[in-house]
Design a protein around this motif. Structure first.
Motif, mmCIF file in Angstrom:
data_model
loop_
_atom_site.group_PDB
_atom_site.id
_atom_site.type_symbol
_atom_site.label_atom_id
_atom_site.label_comp_id
_atom_site.label_asym_id
_atom_site.label_seq_id
_atom_site.Cartn_x
_atom_site.Cartn_y
_atom_site.Cartn_z
ATOM 1 N N GLN A 207 5.293 -3.006 -8.104
ATOM 2 C CA GLN A 207 4.826 -2.048 -7.376
ATOM 3 C C GLN A 207 4.557 -0.716 -8.265
ATOM 4 O OE1 GLN A 207 7.763 -1.397 -4.156
ATOM 5 N NE2 GLN A 207 7.880 0.904 -4.643
ATOM 6 N N PRO A 208 3.315 -0.049 -7.875
ATOM 7 C CA PRO A 208 2.611 0.827 -8.716
ATOM 8 C C PRO A 208 3.552 2.116 -8.635
ATOM 9 C CG PRO A 208 1.488 0.621 -6.816
ATOM 10 C CD PRO A 208 2.378 -0.319 -6.810
ATOM 11 N N GLY A 209 4.344 2.348 -7.750
ATOM 12 C CA GLY A 209 5.087 3.810 -7.441
ATOM 13 C C GLY A 209 5.952 3.543 -6.219
ATOM 14 N N ASP A 210 6.545 4.812 -5.873
ATOM 15 C CA ASP A 210 7.235 4.968 -4.774
ATOM 16 C C ASP A 210 6.499 4.703 -3.470
ATOM 17 O OD1 ASP A 210 9.650 5.125 -6.104
ATOM 18 O OD2 ASP A 210 9.277 7.524 -6.116
ATOM 19 N N ILE A 211 6.970 3.953 -2.217
ATOM 20 C CA ILE A 211 6.145 3.924 -1.105
ATOM 21 C C ILE A 211 6.840 4.753 -0.150
ATOM 22 C CG2 ILE A 211 5.344 1.730 -1.660
ATOM 23 C CD1 ILE A 211 7.580 0.647 0.249
ATOM 24 N N ASP A 212 6.023 5.196 1.025
ATOM 25 C CA ASP A 212 6.817 5.897 1.945
ATOM 26 C C ASP A 212 6.562 5.269 3.177
ATOM 27 O OD1 ASP A 212 7.298 8.115 3.783
ATOM 28 O OD2 ASP A 212 5.956 9.300 3.283
ATOM 29 N N PRO A 213 8.020 4.602 3.777
ATOM 30 C CA PRO A 213 7.953 3.911 4.794
ATOM 31 C C PRO A 213 7.706 4.810 6.118
ATOM 32 C CG PRO A 213 9.878 3.651 3.668
ATOM 33 C CD PRO A 213 9.100 4.687 2.978
ATOM 34 N N GLU A 214 7.978 5.928 6.113
ATOM 35 C CA GLU A 214 7.586 6.744 7.248
ATOM 36 C C GLU A 214 6.018 6.807 7.744
ATOM 37 O OE1 GLU A 214 9.354 10.745 7.188
ATOM 38 O OE2 GLU A 214 11.345 10.031 6.640
ATOM 39 N N LEU A 215 5.002 6.707 6.533
ATOM 40 C CA LEU A 215 3.791 6.256 6.727
ATOM 41 C C LEU A 215 3.524 4.809 6.990
ATOM 42 C CD1 LEU A 215 2.456 8.621 3.993
ATOM 43 C CD2 LEU A 215 2.326 9.185 6.133
ATOM 44 N N GLY A 216 4.390 4.041 6.927
ATOM 45 C CA GLY A 216 4.064 2.504 7.371
ATOM 46 C C GLY A 216 3.578 1.864 6.151
ATOM 47 N N GLU A 217 3.828 2.430 4.979
ATOM 48 C CA GLU A 217 3.395 1.773 3.557
ATOM 49 C C GLU A 217 4.561 0.877 3.260
ATOM 50 O OE1 GLU A 217 1.416 5.774 1.472
ATOM 51 O OE2 GLU A 217 3.423 4.945 0.516
ATOM 52 N N PHE A 218 3.909 -0.226 2.739
ATOM 53 C CA PHE A 218 5.009 -1.468 2.442
ATOM 54 C C PHE A 218 4.409 -2.008 1.313
ATOM 55 C CE2 PHE A 218 2.303 -3.357 5.399
ATOM 56 C CZ PHE A 218 1.662 -4.253 4.786
ATOM 57 N N TRP A 219 4.892 -2.785 0.211
ATOM 58 C CA TRP A 219 4.604 -3.575 -1.080
ATOM 59 C C TRP A 219 4.903 -4.880 -1.063
ATOM 60 C CZ3 TRP A 219 0.927 -2.164 -4.094
ATOM 61 C CH2 TRP A 219 0.606 -3.071 -5.238
ATOM 62 N N VAL A 220 4.045 -5.894 -1.072
ATOM 63 C CA VAL A 220 4.424 -7.108 -1.309
ATOM 64 C C VAL A 220 4.003 -7.749 -2.622
ATOM 65 C CG1 VAL A 220 3.611 -9.580 -0.341
ATOM 66 C CG2 VAL A 220 3.711 -7.313 1.391
ATOM 67 N N LYS A 221 5.140 -8.161 -3.341
ATOM 68 C CA LYS A 221 5.038 -8.632 -4.622
ATOM 69 C C LYS A 221 4.031 -9.721 -4.883
ATOM 70 C CE LYS A 221 7.531 -9.452 -8.581
ATOM 71 N NZ LYS A 221 8.960 -9.548 -9.401
ATOM 72 N N ASP A 222 4.155 -10.774 -4.018
ATOM 73 C CA ASP A 222 3.168 -11.843 -3.816
ATOM 74 C C ASP A 222 2.130 -11.700 -2.707
ATOM 75 O OD1 ASP A 222 1.745 -14.349 -3.536
ATOM 76 O OD2 ASP A 222 3.541 -15.334 -3.333
ATOM 77 N N PRO A 223 0.914 -11.313 -3.089
ATOM 78 C CA PRO A 223 -0.004 -10.885 -2.030
ATOM 79 C C PRO A 223 -0.358 -11.920 -0.963
ATOM 80 C CG PRO A 223 -1.013 -10.356 -4.122
ATOM 81 C CD PRO A 223 0.426 -11.006 -4.288
ATOM 82 N N PHE A 224 -0.291 -13.095 -1.378
ATOM 83 C CA PHE A 224 -0.564 -14.321 -0.503
ATOM 84 C C PHE A 224 0.362 -14.413 0.658
ATOM 85 C CE2 PHE A 224 -3.251 -14.555 -4.245
ATOM 86 C CZ PHE A 224 -4.460 -14.808 -3.659
#
Length: 193
Positions: A13-30
């Protein structure tokens, strides 16, 4: 969203995400489709160009506001009328959708290029149609998209004008070809040189 081409890659993850904006991070893109809902069932949209100044959203009027999982659209003159119709490719076994252009017709000029020094289809050519004080630019580069490919025909909508005053073709070879007073409402095959 970005995705590496290596299935064994993991992305920190490159930085903090904002769940209120619907952002999420997946470590394994597949694994993205298994961990998050990315259905892509957004309604299709159609925009009408209003003289190159703005666009009008006409999806509902055209019936093209389908909620199918459309992934590709190809515009082509399927009926030989000079009007561009649309074919929408959907995934998941859904049928192709064909949208017939029923807007008032105008004049047009359609070209097919045949390269001699350049490649056979003239891919990479730049075309300029001078009509009165207007210049219309087209590049001969048939669009390739998700399971679809556009026609190699180059289409110019002329509106009320009945001819192209000057047609300039800059071929990939570097050669420039000029045609004058080209009548509209036809399809021409133009050979390089």
């Amino acid at each position: 969203m970005s995705q590496p081409f290596d299935r064994s890659a993991t992305c920190e993850q490159p930085g903090d995400i904002d769940p209120e904006l619907g952002e999420f991070w997946v470590k394994d893109p597949f694994q993205i489709n298994f961990e998050n809902n990315l259905s892509s069932f957004e309604r299709n949209r159609v925009f009408l160009n209003l003289g190159g100044k703005t666009f009008l959203e006409i999806s509902r009027l055209t019936g093209a506001d389908s909620d199918g999982d459309g992934r590709a659209v190809v515009a082509a003159d399927f009926r030989g009328t000079g009007q561009m119709d649309l074919v929408v490719r959907q995934v998941g076994g859904a049928p192709l959708r064909i949208y017939e252009n029923r807007l008032p017709g105008g004049n047009y000029l359609t070209l097919r290029l045949r390269g001699t020094t350049s490649n056979r289809l003239g891919i990479g050519a730049r075309l300029t149609a001078k009509i009165g004080g207007r210049h219309i630019y087209r590049d001969q580069f048939p669009l390739n998209s998700y399971r679809s490919q556009a026609s190699n025909h180059v289409h110019f909508g002329l509106g009320k004008d009945e001819q192209v005053d000057e047609l300039i073709i800059r071929w990939p070879s570097g050669h420039t070809q000029i045609l004058r007073d080209v009548p509209g409402n036809q399809t021409l095959i133009i050979d390089e040189n």
